[in-house]
Design an enzyme around this catalytic site. Structure first.
Site, short mmCIF file in Angstrom:
data_model
loop_
_atom_site.label_atom_id
_atom_site.label_comp_id
_atom_site.label_asym_id
_atom_site.label_seq_id
_atom_site.Cartn_x
_atom_site.Cartn_y
_atom_site.Cartn_z
CE1 TYR A 51 -3.82 2.38 1.20
CE2 TYR A 51 -1.98 3.51 2.21
CZ TYR A 51 -3.28 3.50 1.79
OH TYR A 51 -4.06 4.63 1.95
CD GLU B 63 -6.09 4.28 -0.75
OE1 GLU B 63 -6.20 4.63 0.44
OE2 GLU B 63 -7.00 3.71 -1.37
#
Ligand code: GDP
Ligand code: MN
Length: 393
Positions: free
Chosen positions: A105, A192
């Site tokens: 991530y 993101e």
């Protein structure tokens, strides 16, 4: 404003970040045509992904792999028939499937309290980051970028090492800095990538290479800065605004959905927040923030009631009006009218004080509404009513 994965990837790609290729289709046949090209180019499998403004598409069946054009058409049709978190799937992204070795991530987001951009990463990627934050907080690595200098080389390298990306240092540093650049260039609040994947690529001679690729992308743009980027307006998704939010905006009502069971109808933002606090203190959970504004007439009250009742989680309603410009009797008339037309009934506690409170009380009494005079009393009654109707449901 949220934009689709496909559009987010276009912005990342334009900034030089490694994104997985893909094209958007609005039907199963179009998905097949795109996939045929990728299969023709040597792809072993193709990935078909729902383009909706919601995360967790994978879990919801909105991300599927397919090994042939027939299969692509089939899974595309299945995905296009889905509704994910309230969003009907109208388009799919089709691209060659990556062979994934690891999922991480990585995101750049605005840290308002620090007044800096925060770059946050986790070696536990792919899944919901909130879940990672609560179950494995130790795997989250974060670093602030300096407003002028940005992310210093040593900070970016340290971040990469902590994520176990020692073998991909240069790429990781470039991606981390790229996320910040995309964020700044587009006035985004959030950029993101989840997953940022280590993918395995096999050359025709069989040699394997590994590199970092952004397999999913989510970008949230700062609405207030949109006028500075007129070209981004074209990326607005018709589903960007939920129907309920649109209805609220058109009615001139400030409405924010929350997860609780007690619907609130209040005039004034401060009083609305106080009302929510009191509900919590009385042991309940507000289902929404709702401000009907000043001087609301009966029709606005009925519109507010429609918004509240559209939330199936609402078990009781607390109406808290401090009459000033807003006249209590107008609100009461709106409540009586709303109850007459609404299709679903839940217990309601009404507190109206201030301008024309006496007239309001008479109207409410005549129609059998439960009333309260103090705020604490109103909150307690609403919490009790929600508990009763929750138990009955
Ligand atoms: P999300 O569930 O909405 O976040 O959608 P993602 O794009 O993140 O996809 C969810 C999951 O599907 C990823 O975490 C991967 O495990 C898997 N996935 C997505 N794209 C690919 C791909 O190209 N190849 C493979 N093998 N898996 C993929
Ligand atoms: Mn994802």
């Amino acid at each position: 404003m949220k934009i689709s994965e496909a559009d987010a990837k276009t912005l990342l790609g334009a900034a030089g970040l490694p994104v997985a290729p893909g094209e958007v289709a609005d039907g199963a046949a179009a998905a097949r045509t795109i996939a045929e090209r990728y299969f023709g180019g040597g792809a072993g499998r193709v990935v078909v992904k729902a383009q909706v403004l919601a995360g967790g598409r994978g879990k919801a069946g909105g991300v599927r792999l397919a090994a042939s054009p027939d299969e692509v058409e089939e899974v595309a049709a299945v995905i296009l028939a889905l509704t994910i978190k309230g969003y009907p799937v109208r388009r799919v992204l089709v691209g060659p499937a990556a062979v994934i070795e690891r999922e991480l991530y990585l995101a750049a987001l605005l840290d308002r309290s620090a007044r800096r951009i925060l770059v946050m990463g986790s070696a536990e990627g792919g899944i919901d980051i909130e879940e990672v934050a609560s179950t494995r907080p130790d795997t989250i690595v974060s670093v602030h970028a300096h407003p002028q200098i940005g992310l210093a080389a040593w900070q970016a390298r340290q971040l990469a090492f902590r994520l176990g990306l020692g073998d991909h240092l240069r790429e990781a540093v470039g991606i981390a800095r790229g996320l910040i650049a995309v964020m700044q260039d587009n006035d985004a609040d959030l950029v993101e990538v989840n997953p940022l994947a280590v993918v395995v690529e096999r050359a025709p001679d069989g040699a394997e290479t590994r590199r970092l690729v952004c397999l999913d992308a989510k970008i949230t743009l700062d609405d207030s800065a949109l006028p500075r980027h007129p070209q981004l307006e074209a990326l607005r998704d018709p589903d960007e605004e939920a129907p309920i939010d649109r209805e609220a905006r058109l009615a001139g009502i400030t409405y924010i959905h929350l997860e609780g069971t007690i619907g609130c109808m209040v005039n004034g933002a401060g009083l609305a927040m106080t009302t929510m606090d009191l509900i919590k203190r009385a042991g309940g959970e507000p289902a929404n923030f709702l401000d009907i504004g000043g001087g609301a007439r009966a029709d606005k009250v009925t519109a507010a009631m429609r918004l509240i009742l559209a939330d199936r989680g609402v078990r009781a309603i607390l109406v808290n009006i401090f009459g000033g410009i807003t006249r209590g009797d107008e609100v009461a008339r709106g409540l009586v009218e709303a109850r007459r037309v609404q299709e679903r009934d839940v217990p309601m506690v009404v507190r109206i004080v201030g301008t024309n409170a006496t007239e309001a009380a008479e109207l409410l009494r005549a129609s059998g509404f439960e009333t309260a005079t103090t705020l604490d009393d109103a909150a307690a009654k609403a919490v009790a009513a929600a508990a009763r109707s929750g138990a009955a449901a």
